[in-house]
Design an enzyme around this catalytic site. Structure first.
Site, PDB file in Angstrom:
ATOM      1  N   HIS A   1       0.834  -1.205   0.000  1.00  0.00           N
ATOM      2  CA  HIS A   1       0.000   0.000   0.000  1.00  0.00           C
ATOM      3  C   HIS A   1       0.870   1.257   0.000  1.00  0.00           C
ATOM      4  O   HIS A   1       0.639   2.181  -0.792  1.00  0.00           O
ATOM      5  CB  HIS A   1      -0.930  -0.003   1.217  1.00  0.00           C
ATOM      6  CG  HIS A   1      -1.663   1.292   1.422  1.00  0.00           C
ATOM      7  ND1 HIS A   1      -2.657   1.730   0.568  1.00  0.00           N
ATOM      8  CD2 HIS A   1      -1.525   2.278   2.350  1.00  0.00           C
ATOM      9  CE1 HIS A   1      -3.110   2.905   0.977  1.00  0.00           C
ATOM     10  NE2 HIS A   1      -2.429   3.259   2.059  1.00  0.00           N
TER      11      HIS A   1
ATOM     12  N   GLN B   1      -7.841  15.116   1.704  1.00  0.00           N
ATOM     13  CA  GLN B   1      -6.564  14.644   2.232  1.00  0.00           C
ATOM     14  C   GLN B   1      -5.378  15.223   1.448  1.00  0.00           C
ATOM     15  O   GLN B   1      -4.397  15.691   2.021  1.00  0.00           O
ATOM     16  CB  GLN B   1      -6.546  13.110   2.152  1.00  0.00           C
ATOM     17  CG  GLN B   1      -5.268  12.452   2.669  1.00  0.00           C
ATOM     18  CD  GLN B   1      -5.272  10.930   2.434  1.00  0.00           C
ATOM     19  OE1 GLN B   1      -6.233  10.365   1.918  1.00  0.00           O
ATOM     20  NE2 GLN B   1      -4.196  10.287   2.817  1.00  0.00           N
TER      21      GLN B   1
END
Ligand code: MN
Length: 422
Positions: free
Chosen positions: A133, A239
């Site tokens: 990830h 974000q």
């Protein structure tokens, strides 16, 4: 793993809640008050009723400990006690002569119960411990050649999260508003267009530690009560604009969803496996662990849309984690920061190597550039209003199955209230 006798409670063959699991949760039935129970098959064993009828009289001093709306006080009694309670239930359910077969209302159907957050959550930490990830995100947002930052393999990177917005599975999730910054225009205050999920596991802290005293990795498991599924809902556009230089804030804090049952660490024992080698670079001594520190749990994400489904969009595995839970906990306390019962520590998004194992829409649609085709024929880059994300997790070995139920949430359209000076 020793095979147990069949239980007198009927347990469907592929149940997440086999006799080897027996997770703890908080439920309410009809208009009764929320209290502690244990999942077994399609039923909930009412721990309050079991205690009232003396099931734990040799283990517990206070037989009202389960008549509370959260498990914190029970967990604080310590693993010796909580494990003994679980073992006693297991023994009674496998004993065909158990006197508890006759106890009225000991079992209630899960389908008719309402589940609640199992603990009063204190502090929340979200790690970033899956190398796949972190590499994917690094490639998209930073440098495809040097996707991992220099610190990543030296310490389990994490940040402090938010407890107030953690919700139980089934709670709808409102699309957040926030500052979005298009590439060639000033920021505007709008509903997020890049709403995402993050497939994570989280552990619940099971012991208070002392401020100023680190917990060594070798003793970390004494402080881990059990695990839940964790969906760290993320607004990628909020974000992206806000997180430099201090990290995640409003792009994350609007909601996270947990599964209702805390699966005790000991129930995961059959699925323990070695973690990845940590030789290049070698980790510092305080982060060294040995033995089977990872857990082989199949993790799946399905998406149900207003057109159809659910269809599976991701299958990953908790064993892919580069940093294990003991390392996360040791690092967390290495500066003297103390732990409290009910703290929650999430793993970070758990991705595997292949596209189909990526644990977020950000990765599955590669930053929105490669839309995903769903089983209903529609496509997605990020989540749309009305979409339902369903996460599941289970371990399976030699006929023993231990699962987590599900962490589910449906996206509601953004509030349409007038935002002053937006
Ligand atoms: Mn996360």
């Amino acid at each position: 793993m020793k095979k147990l006798e069949a239980s007198w409670v009927e347990i469907p063959e592929n149940s997440d809640f086999s006799i080897y699991n027996l997770p703890f949760g908080i439920f309410s039935f009809r208009d009764e008050y929320p209290r502690a129970g244990m999942a077994v098959g399609d039923e909930i064993l009412d721990l309050g009723i079991a205690a009232y009828h003396g099931m734990f009289q040799e283990i517990l001093k206070d037989d009202t400990i389960f008549d509370r709306p959260v498990l914190n006080e029970f967990i604080r009694l310590g693993k010796k006690t909580t494990s003994a309670v679980r073992k006693k239930v297991q023994d009674e359910l496998c004993d065909s002569n158990s006197r508890f077969r006759q106890v009225a209302k000991l079992l209630v159907p899960q389908a008719e119960a309402t589940m609640h957050l199992p603990v009063q959550i204190g502090d929340v930490t979200d790690f970033y411990s899956s190398m796949e990830h972190a590499t994917n995100v690094g490639k998209m947002f930073r440098d495809p050649e040097n996707a991992l930052l220099p610190n990543w393999k030296h310490l389990p990177v994490g940040y402090h999260g938010r407890a107030s917005s953690i919700v139980i599975s089934g709670t709808p999730i409102r699309r957040p508003w926030g500052q979005l910054k298009p590439p060639d225009a000033p920021p505007a205050f709008l509903p997020s267009k890049r709403l995402d999920f993050e497939l994570e596991m989280a552990f619940v802290v099971g012991g208070d530690s002392t401020l100023g005293e680190p917990v060594p990795a070798s003793r970390a498991e004494e402080y881990i009560f059990g695990l839940m599924l964790f969906n760290d809902w993320s607004a990628r556009d909020i974000q992206k604009w806000e997180y430099v230089p201090l990290g995640p804030f409003l792009g994350k804090s609007f909601a996270s969803t947990v599964s209702p049952w805390i699966v005790p660490l000991e129930a995961l024992e059959p699925f323990r496996v070695d973690g990845p080698l940590q030789e290049d670079p070698e980790v510092l001594p305080y982060l060294k662990t040995s033995g089977k520190q990872n857990v082989d749990l199949t993790l799946e994400v399905s998406l149900q849309t207003e057109q159809g489904g659910p269809g599976m969009i991701c299958r990953s595995n908790f064993k892919y984690m580069y940093w294990n839970m003991a390392q996360q906990l040791a690092h967390h306390t290495s500066n003297g920061c103390n732990l409290r019962v009910g703290d929650v520590m999430a793993s970070g998004t758990i991705s595997g190597k292949e596209r189909g194992s990526f644990g977020s829409m950000l990765e599955l649609s590669w930053g929105g550039k490669e839309p995903l085709t769903l089983s209903d024929g529609t496509t997605r880059t990020f989540l749309e209003d009305g979409d339902t994300v369903i996460m599941t997790a289970y371990g399976e070995k030699e006929g023993i199955r231990v699962g987590f139920g599900e962490a589910r949430g449906t996206i509601l359209p953004p509030l349409e209230q007038k935002r002053e000076n937006s």
